[in-house]
Motif scaffolding. Structure first.
Motif, PDB file in Angstrom:
ATOM      1  N   THR A 187     -61.861  75.983  20.271  1.00 46.07           N
ATOM      2  CA  THR A 187     -61.481  76.133  18.872  1.00 46.07           C
ATOM      3  C   THR A 187     -61.199  74.768  18.287  1.00 46.07           C
ATOM      4  N   GLY A 188     -60.983  74.746  16.996  1.00 44.27           N
ATOM      5  CA  GLY A 188     -60.656  73.499  16.326  1.00 44.27           C
ATOM      6  C   GLY A 188     -61.865  72.596  16.205  1.00 44.27           C
ATOM      7  N   LEU A 189     -61.616  71.291  16.274  1.00 47.21           N
ATOM      8  CA  LEU A 189     -62.676  70.302  16.085  1.00 47.21           C
ATOM      9  C   LEU A 189     -63.734  70.394  17.177  1.00 47.21           C
ATOM     10  N   TYR A 192     -65.966  73.298  16.506  1.00 49.25           N
ATOM     11  CA  TYR A 192     -66.849  73.049  15.357  1.00 49.25           C
ATOM     12  C   TYR A 192     -68.011  72.140  15.747  1.00 49.25           C
TER      13      TYR A 192
END
Length: 339
Positions: A187-189, A192
């Motif tokens: 999850t998060g950066l 992405y």
């Protein structure tokens, strides 16, 4: 004697079956009514337990196969789908169990080449073609510029060629898609970045925001590579020039050279913006060329040769303009005077 017989009679007392009624003792194969049967794990379950022990964090992964776009799979987008390539130097396509353990840059690079070749059988041809084109241009330009001094100053030519070829390898390698790979529940950066395509024009169901994010992310990576390579290459040229000037009285040192730090920043901007956009476009054009050529592999590779050769000439021209715009060349002080 009577005492011993009494002891034996006590030892032969029949077993109390009340425990069986209470569920403490199982006298038959079938479980008692109202009692939960014992846990008899099947072999597959036991196997999963062993795997959980080898994976203490119990990270769950799932294979995601992204749809490929157009063609019969023989072109630049590969034959098995275009997996995400936003993970930078990630080997991809092979799953975590097949990745080399520990930090071994060469093993990681070879694993990445294998994954990219699985997604695009023409990847080895593309990267070899890129390196051959650039090496030919560098050697030709240096031979015409240096003339008779070409072989006497061959170390400078080889230094320039080595730095340029390393940059080309990074540009082609990082923009090539990999096959379907295990995507962690990040999850998060990090999650992405893992969801981004390998290049702007990669086939797949990517949103416009993801494609723009790919360009920005690859631009950041190329900027860092350009900065490091600019510093390293310029410093090596400075060192070789100083050493040869001290050792060879007949050596004609250049009167102007590029400062090390300024050259690093110049290469950072050039790689992050100019090279990034040019090679993104090259991947898009190659996708069209291979799709139009179809089964004619020779025609497709000829088109790829034309596209990459034009890109290299355009890159050389834009670098000359960029260096003159920044006024990189500065007067150099001779080391012979400081002896």
């Amino acid at each position: 004697m009577l005492r011993m017989e009494a002891i034996q009679i006590k030892c032969r007392k029949p077993m109390d079956t009340t425990g069986a009624r209470r569920g403490r003792i199982r006298t038959g194969a079938q479980p008692l009514e109202g009692r939960r049967p014992g846990r008899n794990f099947p072999r597959e379950k036991r196997k999963n337990v062993g795997q959980r022990r080898s994976n203490p964090w119990n990270i769950r992964t799932r294979a995601v196969e992204l749809p490929s776009g157009g063609g019969d799979g023989k072109g630049g987008d590969g034959k098995g789908g275009a997996g995400g390539g936003g993970g930078g130097w990630d080997a991809g396509g092979e799953g975590s169990e097949n990745r080399p353990s520990g930090f071994n840059p060469l093993a990681l690079f070879l694993a990445g080449v294998k994954a990219r070749t699985a997604a695009d059988p023409n990847f080895p041809f593309k990267i070899c073609l890129e390196l051959l084109n650039d090496a030919t241009i560098i050697l030709t330009v240096n031979f015409l510029a240096r003339g008779e001094r070409f072989f006497k100053e061959i170390q400078f030519v080889l230094c320039q060629a080595a730095v340029s070829l390393l940059n080309d390898t990074a540009l082609v390698y990082l923009l090539a898609p990999t096959g379907a790979k295990a995507v962690s529940q990040a999850t998060g950066l990090r999650g992405y970045i893992a969801s981004l395509p390998a290049n702007l024009f990669q086939a797949g169901r990517y949103s416009i925001a993801q494609r723009i994010g790919c360009v920005l992310y690859k631009g950041c990576i190329y900027s860092c590579i350009g900065f490091v390579m600019g510093l390293l290459g310029t410093q090596i040229v400075h060192t070789l020039t100083d050493v040869q000037e001290r050792m060879d009285p007949a050596f004609e040192a250049p009167t102007e050279m590029q400062p090390v730090l300024k050259s690093g920043f110049a290469w950072m901007g050039f790689m992050g913006l100019n090279s990034n956009l040019r090679y993104q476009t090259v991947n898009g054009l190659e996708r069209v060329v291979y799709a139009v050529a179809g089964d004619k592999v020779g025609l497709a590779r000829a088109g790829s040769l034309l596209v990459r050769l034009s890109n290299n000439f355009l890159g050389s021209m834009t670098w000359i303009w960029w260096s003159s715009f920044l006024k990189l060349n500065e007067p150099r002080q001779s080391k012979r005077q400081s002896k």
